[in-house]
Scaffold this active site. Structure first.
Site, PDB file in Angstrom:
ATOM      1  N   ARG A  28      -0.821  -2.885  10.641  1.00 44.42           N
ATOM      2  CA  ARG A  28      -1.419  -3.520  11.865  1.00 44.42           C
ATOM      3  C   ARG A  28      -2.187  -4.829  11.521  1.00 44.42           C
ATOM      4  O   ARG A  28      -2.179  -5.758  12.398  1.00 44.42           O
ATOM      5  CB  ARG A  28      -2.725  -2.562  12.556  1.00 44.42           C
ATOM      6  CG  ARG A  28      -2.284  -1.237  13.137  1.00 44.42           C
ATOM      7  CD  ARG A  28      -3.186  -0.489  13.821  1.00 44.42           C
ATOM      8  NE  ARG A  28      -2.698   0.433  14.686  1.00 44.42           N
ATOM      9  CZ  ARG A  28      -2.538   1.918  14.423  1.00 44.42           C
ATOM     10  NH1 ARG A  28      -2.959   2.124  13.289  1.00 44.42           N
ATOM     11  NH2 ARG A  28      -2.284   2.603  15.239  1.00 44.42           N
ATOM     12  N   GLN A  74      -0.303  11.129  17.889  1.00 45.14           N
ATOM     13  CA  GLN A  74      -1.264  10.480  17.238  1.00 45.14           C
ATOM     14  C   GLN A  74      -1.693   9.139  17.790  1.00 45.14           C
ATOM     15  O   GLN A  74      -2.902   8.711  17.315  1.00 45.14           O
ATOM     16  CB  GLN A  74      -1.321  10.322  15.792  1.00 45.14           C
ATOM     17  CG  GLN A  74      -0.354   9.315  15.251  1.00 45.14           C
ATOM     18  CD  GLN A  74      -0.133   9.411  13.868  1.00 45.14           C
ATOM     19  OE1 GLN A  74       0.671  10.342  13.274  1.00 45.14           O
ATOM     20  NE2 GLN A  74      -0.796   8.449  12.897  1.00 45.14           N
ATOM     21  N   GLY A 104      -2.764   7.777   1.322  1.00 45.02           N
ATOM     22  CA  GLY A 104      -3.901   6.677   0.895  1.00 45.02           C
ATOM     23  C   GLY A 104      -5.285   6.999   1.449  1.00 45.02           C
ATOM     24  O   GLY A 104      -5.661   7.399   2.296  1.00 45.02           O
ATOM     25  N   SER A 111      -2.436  -3.311   5.671  1.00 47.26           N
ATOM     26  CA  SER A 111      -2.038  -2.308   6.961  1.00 47.26           C
ATOM     27  C   SER A 111      -0.923  -2.793   7.486  1.00 47.26           C
ATOM     28  O   SER A 111      -0.827  -4.065   7.750  1.00 47.26           O
ATOM     29  CB  SER A 111      -3.455  -2.044   7.779  1.00 47.26           C
ATOM     30  OG  SER A 111      -2.883  -1.683   8.974  1.00 47.26           O
ATOM     31  N   GLY A 163       0.782  -1.195   0.005  1.00 47.70           N
ATOM     32  CA  GLY A 163       0.002  -0.104  -0.124  1.00 47.70           C
ATOM     33  C   GLY A 163       0.936   1.319   0.075  1.00 47.70           C
ATOM     34  O   GLY A 163       0.634   2.132  -0.652  1.00 47.70           O
ATOM     35  N   HIS A 164       1.764   1.257   0.920  1.00 54.73           N
ATOM     36  CA  HIS A 164       2.860   2.492   0.761  1.00 54.73           C
ATOM     37  C   HIS A 164       3.638   2.416  -0.509  1.00 54.73           C
ATOM     38  O   HIS A 164       3.883   3.330  -0.784  1.00 54.73           O
ATOM     39  CB  HIS A 164       3.788   2.360   2.089  1.00 54.73           C
ATOM     40  CG  HIS A 164       3.314   2.128   3.371  1.00 54.73           C
ATOM     41  ND1 HIS A 164       3.365   1.007   4.051  1.00 54.73           N
ATOM     42  CD2 HIS A 164       2.654   3.098   4.248  1.00 54.73           C
ATOM     43  CE1 HIS A 164       2.764   1.213   5.411  1.00 54.73           C
ATOM     44  NE2 HIS A 164       2.378   2.698   5.406  1.00 54.73           N
ATOM     45  N   LYS A 223      -7.072   4.909   2.240  1.00 62.56           N
ATOM     46  CA  LYS A 223      -7.314   3.719   3.188  1.00 62.56           C
ATOM     47  C   LYS A 223      -7.845   4.331   4.524  1.00 62.56           C
ATOM     48  O   LYS A 223      -8.527   4.111   5.263  1.00 62.56           O
ATOM     49  CB  LYS A 223      -5.908   3.000   3.456  1.00 62.56           C
ATOM     50  CG  LYS A 223      -5.823   2.034   4.867  1.00 62.56           C
ATOM     51  CD  LYS A 223      -6.418   1.161   4.773  1.00 62.56           C
ATOM     52  CE  LYS A 223      -6.241   0.219   5.960  1.00 62.56           C
ATOM     53  NZ  LYS A 223      -5.995   1.119   7.399  1.00 62.56           N
TER      54      LYS A 223
HETATM   55  P1  AMP Z   1       0.784   4.457   7.654  1.00 63.24           P
HETATM   56  O1  AMP Z   1       2.064   4.347   7.813  1.00 63.24           O
HETATM   57  O2  AMP Z   1      -0.337   3.438   8.139  1.00 63.24           O
HETATM   58  O3  AMP Z   1       0.523   5.872   8.658  1.00 63.24           O
HETATM   59  O4  AMP Z   1       0.277   5.054   6.239  1.00 63.24           O
HETATM   60  C1  AMP Z   1       1.017   5.880   5.504  1.00 63.24           C
HETATM   61  C2  AMP Z   1       0.289   6.292   4.211  1.00 63.24           C
HETATM   62  O5  AMP Z   1       0.101   5.063   3.552  1.00 63.24           O
HETATM   63  C3  AMP Z   1      -1.160   6.965   4.597  1.00 63.24           C
HETATM   64  O6  AMP Z   1      -1.168   7.988   3.571  1.00 63.24           O
HETATM   65  C4  AMP Z   1      -2.025   5.730   4.447  1.00 63.24           C
HETATM   66  O7  AMP Z   1      -3.286   6.168   4.157  1.00 63.24           O
HETATM   67  C5  AMP Z   1      -1.310   5.001   3.229  1.00 63.24           C
HETATM   68  N1  AMP Z   1      -1.690   3.587   3.330  1.00 63.24           N
HETATM   69  C6  AMP Z   1      -1.743   2.723   4.114  1.00 63.24           C
HETATM   70  N2  AMP Z   1      -2.118   1.496   3.878  1.00 63.24           N
HETATM   71  C7  AMP Z   1      -2.591   1.670   2.747  1.00 63.24           C
HETATM   72  C8  AMP Z   1      -3.330   0.932   1.693  1.00 63.24           C
HETATM   73  N3  AMP Z   1      -3.359  -0.652   1.887  1.00 63.24           N
HETATM   74  N4  AMP Z   1      -3.243   1.402   0.316  1.00 63.24           N
HETATM   75  C9  AMP Z   1      -2.964   2.468  -0.026  1.00 63.24           C
HETATM   76  N5  AMP Z   1      -2.439   3.530   0.775  1.00 63.24           N
HETATM   77  C10 AMP Z   1      -2.329   2.977   2.038  1.00 63.24           C
END
Ligand code: AMP
Length: 290
Positions: free
Chosen positions: A192, A63, A152, A190, A38-39, A154
């Site tokens: 998580r 956060q 994202g 994710s 996703g990233h 997401k």
């Molecule tokens: P995070 O590391 O979870 O804070 O996410 C960092 C960025 O990656 C944020 O803009 C999220 O929305 C995006 N992101 C996380 N998971 C996904 C996914 N499955 N598809 C697209 N973008 C994602």
């Protein structure tokens, strides 16, 4: 060219000022690390349109709530560096806690609060969460300078918060939203998901199935938000691995207000607990034109 890694604000600024001076566009992809595809898709989108692509990795304590998973949150900078580079990043910025918050997070005296769109859903269930997000993203935008930043869908409410903040504060950053990347079974990728067992990961796809059920109803002409929510809740209830539901919602995608009746574009969102993980996901849906 190998990816360059920085941990100091001053070093990243100097590099970005220099590359902008030579005419390169800067793409920014803020993350909390534990990078997945996703990233990777955000980094690829950024590298398709910018010569310089900065991926930031910072697990932002501001956060997380007091009973949330800040300490347990997965960390692995070597793997992050490899994934970021393979997806096209030219810089990885991974500041330490002291670099972002000198004196520690408790010493922070200036925060950013976005009103309105932060009130329902994630905002209601995670008090202070979006102030933490807006504050760290404002700092990253101030550190990076003029750029295009990729987020994202997401985290759909977070995307709305960041767009609103950038507009309200006249920040020199264009915010671009990118589609959610999913596992083959539909589960949204994710960091998580690493908390889940293989069995929980398979069963957690019920969240996406519930969203698709809601979307099908809206696209079939169902105009009652309650009817759509109830149908999504029934799908969730069919899978015992979902131990609790924080919300099932139908909202206006721009304001996050709950519509009295569905007409046009809406967003369907779910937050639920599976095993040790709190998972969120969402899809868009449009009712048929009359
Ligand atoms: P995070 O590391 O979870 O804070 O996410 C960092 C960025 O990656 C944020 O803009 C999220 O929305 C995006 N992101 C996380 N998971 C996904 C996914 N499955 N598809 C697209 N973008 C994602």
């Amino acid at each position: 060219v190998a990816i360059v890694r920085f941990s100091r604000v001053a070093d990243l600024r100097a590099r970005l000022d220099r590359v902008r001076g030579s005419g390169a566009g800067v793409g920014l992809v803020p993350t909390m690390g534990a990078l997945h595809d996703g990233h990777g898709s955000l980094i690829e989108a950024a590298s398709a349109r910018n010569q310089e692509v900065v991926t930031t990795v910072f697990v932002n304590p501001l956060q997380f709530g007091p009973n949330e998973d800040f300490t347990a949150y997965p960390r692995g900078l070597d793997a992050d560096l490899a994934l970021a580079e393979a997806a096209g990043a030219t810089v990885l910025f991974a500041p330490g806690l002291d670099e972002m918050y000198p004196g520690g997070p408790a010493a922070v005296r200036t925060t950013v609060h976005v009103a309105g769109v932060t009130a329902p859903l994630e905002g209601a269930h995670r008090p202070g969460h979006f102030d933490g997000v807006a504050t760290v993203v404002a700092k990253l935008f101030a550190i990076a300078g003029p750029c295009t930043a990729y987020f994202g869908e997401k985290d759909f409410q977070q995307l709305a918060v960041v767009r609103r903040m950038a507009a309200d504060l006249s920040l020199p950053v264009q915010v671009v939203g990118c589609p959610t990347v999913r596992e083959a079974n539909g589960l949204a990728m994710s960091s998580r998901n690493r908390y889940l067992t293989d069995d929980e990961r398979n069963r957690a796809a019920v969240i996406f199935r519930a969203l698709v059920t809601g979307r099908d109803l809206v696209e079939g002409g169902e105009s009652s938000p309650d009817a759509v929510s109830s149908a999504m809740r029934s799908v969730l209830a069919s899978e015992a691995v979902v131990s609790s539901i924080d919300y099932v919602a139908v909202v206006d995608p721009a304001t996050f207000d709950a519509p009295v009746s569905i007409a046009g574009e809406v967003r369907l969102l779910i937050a639920a607990r599976v095993g040790r993980a709190r998972l969120i996901d969402n899809v868009g849906a449009r009712s048929p034109s009359p």
